[in-house]
Write an enzyme that holds these catalytic residues in place. Structure first.
Site, mmCIF file in Angstrom:
data_model
loop_
_atom_site.group_PDB
_atom_site.id
_atom_site.type_symbol
_atom_site.label_atom_id
_atom_site.label_comp_id
_atom_site.label_asym_id
_atom_site.label_seq_id
_atom_site.Cartn_x
_atom_site.Cartn_y
_atom_site.Cartn_z
ATOM 1 N N GLU B 52 40.934 38.456 41.397
ATOM 2 C CA GLU B 52 40.612 37.723 40.169
ATOM 3 C C GLU B 52 39.953 38.587 39.103
ATOM 4 O OE1 GLU B 52 39.954 36.598 43.220
ATOM 5 O OE2 GLU B 52 40.680 34.534 43.422
ATOM 6 N N PHE B 114 33.172 23.212 50.450
ATOM 7 C CA PHE B 114 33.950 24.429 50.692
ATOM 8 C C PHE B 114 34.400 25.037 49.354
ATOM 9 C CE2 PHE B 114 38.134 26.477 51.441
ATOM 10 C CZ PHE B 114 37.640 27.564 52.158
ATOM 11 N N GLN B 115 34.174 26.316 49.202
ATOM 12 C CA GLN B 115 34.492 27.055 47.967
ATOM 13 C C GLN B 115 33.829 26.430 46.742
ATOM 14 O OE1 GLN B 115 38.778 27.864 47.876
ATOM 15 N NE2 GLN B 115 38.394 29.746 48.998
ATOM 16 N N LYS B 164 38.609 19.125 40.751
ATOM 17 C CA LYS B 164 39.961 18.809 41.196
ATOM 18 C C LYS B 164 40.332 17.351 40.887
ATOM 19 C CE LYS B 164 43.064 19.807 45.043
ATOM 20 N NZ LYS B 164 43.174 20.253 46.440
ATOM 21 N N MET B 482 31.136 61.661 36.109
ATOM 22 C CA MET B 482 30.007 61.485 35.200
ATOM 23 C C MET B 482 28.686 61.417 35.973
ATOM 24 S SD MET B 482 29.369 61.535 32.044
ATOM 25 C CE MET B 482 30.575 60.926 30.864
#
Lengths: 186, 581
Positions: B52, B114-115, B164, B482
């Site tokens: 993502e 969940f999630q 949802k 760097m």
């Protein structure tokens, strides 16, 4: 360079503020915000202060326009002129913040705070507490044989002074609302 | 006529109404209804990423190269948290992004489902604004408002969290023209009095300089055009931040190159010595100013910016002009022309003479080699072989990024995509895919280091699946270059954790995904290898093995002013001095 001929005064939407920007002196400012009364708006404002390391000395918030879903947040903060200007500009960027007013700069303002004091004790101390409350125009809103709850409104300084006097007289608990403020005049 | 539809369908309908063509995303439980709607239509293309974070960087590359907002769709919980880095990156660099996240159903919010994650809470300081859409009837209006906020004023990322059950429920669709956008209307026109004052300052300035930034590019191609006209008509020198490269062409006669920590000697000394600094869409980042108390001490400073909080934040500005760069430049040019196009020509000639003397220092010079590829040489050759092509460049973060900014020339805006503010390693590869999706026929090159590339290398899969023929030009020094450079200069040469062990064989890695791999370590063969990369029709991973110990100069060490810049020749003396401190 020569002084710029730009109007004084400032709000969140103006970058033109010509007070001494380099002053390192910190000063207390009372800011009034008009915001959409929606979930998370207070968290956005507080998160800005904590995230960028600014101070909040006092904060009050409540819906002031039920129909328009608007709330008023009054914040007392402290900082140099440059920091205060930055705070106002940052507040002005928050999408649900509609107006930012610096009541300390824009015009004369009235500031009031409400506090409740519980004083526990008997004898002379109890009489003295009642006498001082009268002088400070505090109301008794609850009393038992051993205690009073005083209600007092005024400037934060007045409430601080009242608290100092009550401390030796059995001050047990304090609740303060924080500052509410409005500009004077029409 | 009002239309009713499910929340999921509203998302797709609103995207169509906003003119969205591509969505970068990754499905999951809490966004399945939206994915079901995407399945049943052909107007909006969905690019399936492999992580993502990469979806947001792709959307950034898409947005930065087109000027249109980039759109991301991810699921709740880990989908949202993985996208956070990309959102902060877009916030720091003012890139318009609209992120849609799924959320557990409203009745489950707060139950550690969940999630489940507090997505709006987590992303509140990571976005310009965010919304939790709890009501299907309001969903479409929120989406239109979100596009407005993302693209108006100073652009930035916004997020809409959609539970949802809101996706499943049916509600009334709000058309874009009915959406509530009036409350957020940043001011575009600058104060005419202040602009006139700036013209007066420009007419008499002896040592003026334009200091421009990403705000010029965000203001649109018209702003870059006006800037070019203004710079060429006045003959004032111009320098730019990392984010602003391309607004004024690198081949332009007034161009001094990039300024800042790894900026050009002439650009930094001109900033230090100027008497009038005109900052345009630039925010005085610490990588630009060096030590603030010694920053350009003798100049009058004017700043044009659309964001009031960018003015007087770091450096006190004498003449602030709040407004959109394009609008202000239009008025500025008009007023300057109407007053007779005056500049202090005699003084300007002297100023240019001084600048030309600084240019003679040739601050980008390096020791060439016939046996090993110097990273600067690799970029010089890449520039020579791709210049004039329809080219877009992205970068990762580190030495290669600074060398790219120094050695590549950009002639147009929106052609250079890099992570400036947040400095996100892993940005460049997915960003290059986002650019390529927007410009399928163009040459898109990501200048990378091997360590940055590894941070999002899984996206080779995305590049292959969507036939994005991006060229990954990896300057492989087997070091976090760097970090190594700072340890070399400032930490006594103690290279703590700054080398890349167990590197993959990049050629085999490319081949494992079906892409092309090229490795080159011989300067004599570099040109042929680069041409092979350019001409291959498909994604290429180019493993360019370069000098391992090269440092990037010039460099203003942290906390030093512009006039205490280190050139390559000063490095050894600086190190021995630093060791004493």
């Amino acid at each position: 360079m020569a002084a710029l001929n730009i109007k004084k005064g400032s709000s969140s939407h103006s970058a033109y503020d010509l007070r001494d920007f380099h002053s390192q002196a910190e000063r207390s400012h009372t800011l009034a915000l008009i915001v959409d009364n929606e979930a998370g708006v207070l968290a956005r404002v507080i998160g800005l202060f904590s995230g960028r390391g600014y101070n909040i000395d006092s904060l009050t918030v409540a819906e002031t326009d039920h129909k328009g879903h608007r709330s008023r947040i009054t914040i007392v903060t402290r900082g140099t002129e440059a920091v205060i200007e930055q705070i106002k500009a940052q507040l002005g960027r928050i999408v649900p913040v509609h107006e930012v007013h610096d009541l300390t700069v824009e015009s004369a303002a009235v500031e009031r705070e409400l506090a409740l004091f519980k004083v526990v004790g008997g004898g002379d101390k109890r009489v003295e507490a009642l006498r001082l409350a009268d002088i400070f125009r505090a109301n008794v809103v609850d009393s038992t044989l051993e205690s009073f709850v005083f209600e007092i409104t005024g400037t934060s300084e007045k409430i601080d002074a009242f608290a100092e006097l009550m401390r030796p007289l059995g001050l047990a608990d304090v609740a303060r609302t924080g500052v509410a403020a409005l500009s004077r005049g029409a | 006529m009002s239309r009713t539809m499910t929340g999921a369908k509203m998302v797709v309908q609103a995207l169509k109404d906003q003119g969205v063509e591509v969505v970068f995303g990754y499905p999951g439980g809490a966004v399945l209804p939206i994915y079901d709607e995407i399945f049943q239509q052909n107007d909006i293309r969905h690019v399936l990423v492999r992580h993502e974070q990469a979806a947001v960087h792709m959307a950034e590359g898409y947005a930065r190269s087109t000027g249109k907002p980039g759109v991301v769709l991810v699921t709740s919980g880990p989908g949202a948290t993985n996208a956070v880095t990309g959102m902060v990156d877009a916030l720091m660099d003012s890139i318009p992004i609209v992120v849609f996240t799924g959320q557990v159903p409203t009745f489950m919010i707060g139950t550690d489902g969940f999630q489940e994650a507090d997505t709006v809470g987590i992303t509140r300081p990571c976005t310009k604004h965010n919304w939790l859409a709890k009501d299907t009837d309001r969903l479409a209006g929120i989406i239109h408002e979100a596009f407005h906020v993302a693209t108006s004023g100073r652009p930035g990322p916004v997020l809409i969290d959609i539970p949802k059950d809101v996706q499943f429920a049916t509600g009334t669709y709000t058309e874009p023209r009915q959406a509530r956008v009036d409350h957020y209307k940043p001011r575009l026109k600058g104060d005419i009095e202040a602009i006139t004052r700036l013209v007066e300052l420009m007419e008499s300035a002896e040592r003026p300089i334009f200091y421009t930034g990403g705000g010029v590019i965000n203001s649109g191609p018209g702003a870059s055009q006006l800037l070019r006209e203004l710079v060429d008509a006045t003959g004032f020198p111009i320098t730019s931040t990392l984010m602003g490269l391309g607004a004024y062409p690198a081949s332009g006669k007034s161009w001094l190159g990039m300024l800042g920590m790894h900026g050009l000697y002439e650009a930094n000394l001109a900033m230090h010595g100027c008497d009038l600094m005109i900052a345009i869409g630039a925010r005085f980042d610490d990588r630009i100013t060096g030590r603030v108390s010694d920053f350009s001490p003798d100049s009058t400073k004017a700043q044009i910016d659309i964001d009031a909080s960018s003015i007087n934040k770091i450096v006190h500005v004498d003449l602030p002009i709040l407004g959109d760069v394009g609008h202000v430049l239009e008025d500025l040019l008009m007023i300057w022309k109407s007053r007779g196009r005056k500049t202090n020509r005699a003084a300007l000639a002297g100023w240019w003479k001084q600048i030309d003397a600084w240019k003679e220092v040739k601050c980008l010079s390096y020791a060439p080699s016939e046996t090993v590829i110097k990273p600067q040489y690799a970029l010089e050759r890449l520039e020579a072989l791709t210049k004039g092509r329809d080219r877009y460049v992205t970068t990762e973060v580190g030495q290669h990024q600074m060398w790219a900014a120094q050695f590549l020339g950009f002639e147009a805006p929106n052609r250079w995509m890099t992570s400036g503010g947040l400095g996100t390693m892993g940005y460049g590869f997915p960003a290059s895919i986002g650019v390529q999706i927007a410009h399928p026929e163009s040459l898109v090159i990501n200048i990378a280091g091997e360590a940055s590339f590894l941070m999002n290398m899984q996206e080779i899969g995305t590049a292959m699946q969507f036939r994005a023929p991006v060229k990954q030009f990896i300057l492989n020094n087997e070091r976090l270059g760097m970090v190594r450079q700072w340890q070399d200069l400032l930490h006594g040469g103690r290279y703590s954790q700054s080398w890349s062990e167990s590197l993959p064989d990049f050629v085999k890695l490319a081949e494992a995904f079906g892409a092309k791999g090229i490795q080159c370590s011989d300067p004599a063969q570099l040109d042929d290898a680069i041409m092979e990369m350019i001409e291959y029709d498909g994604p290429v991973i180019f493993d360019c093995l370069v000098e391992k110990h090269e440092n990037c100069f010039p460099m203003i060490p942290s906390g030093k002013p512009h006039n205490e810049m280190l050139l390559a020749a000063d490095a050894e003396a600086f190190k021995s001095g630093a060791a004493l401190v």
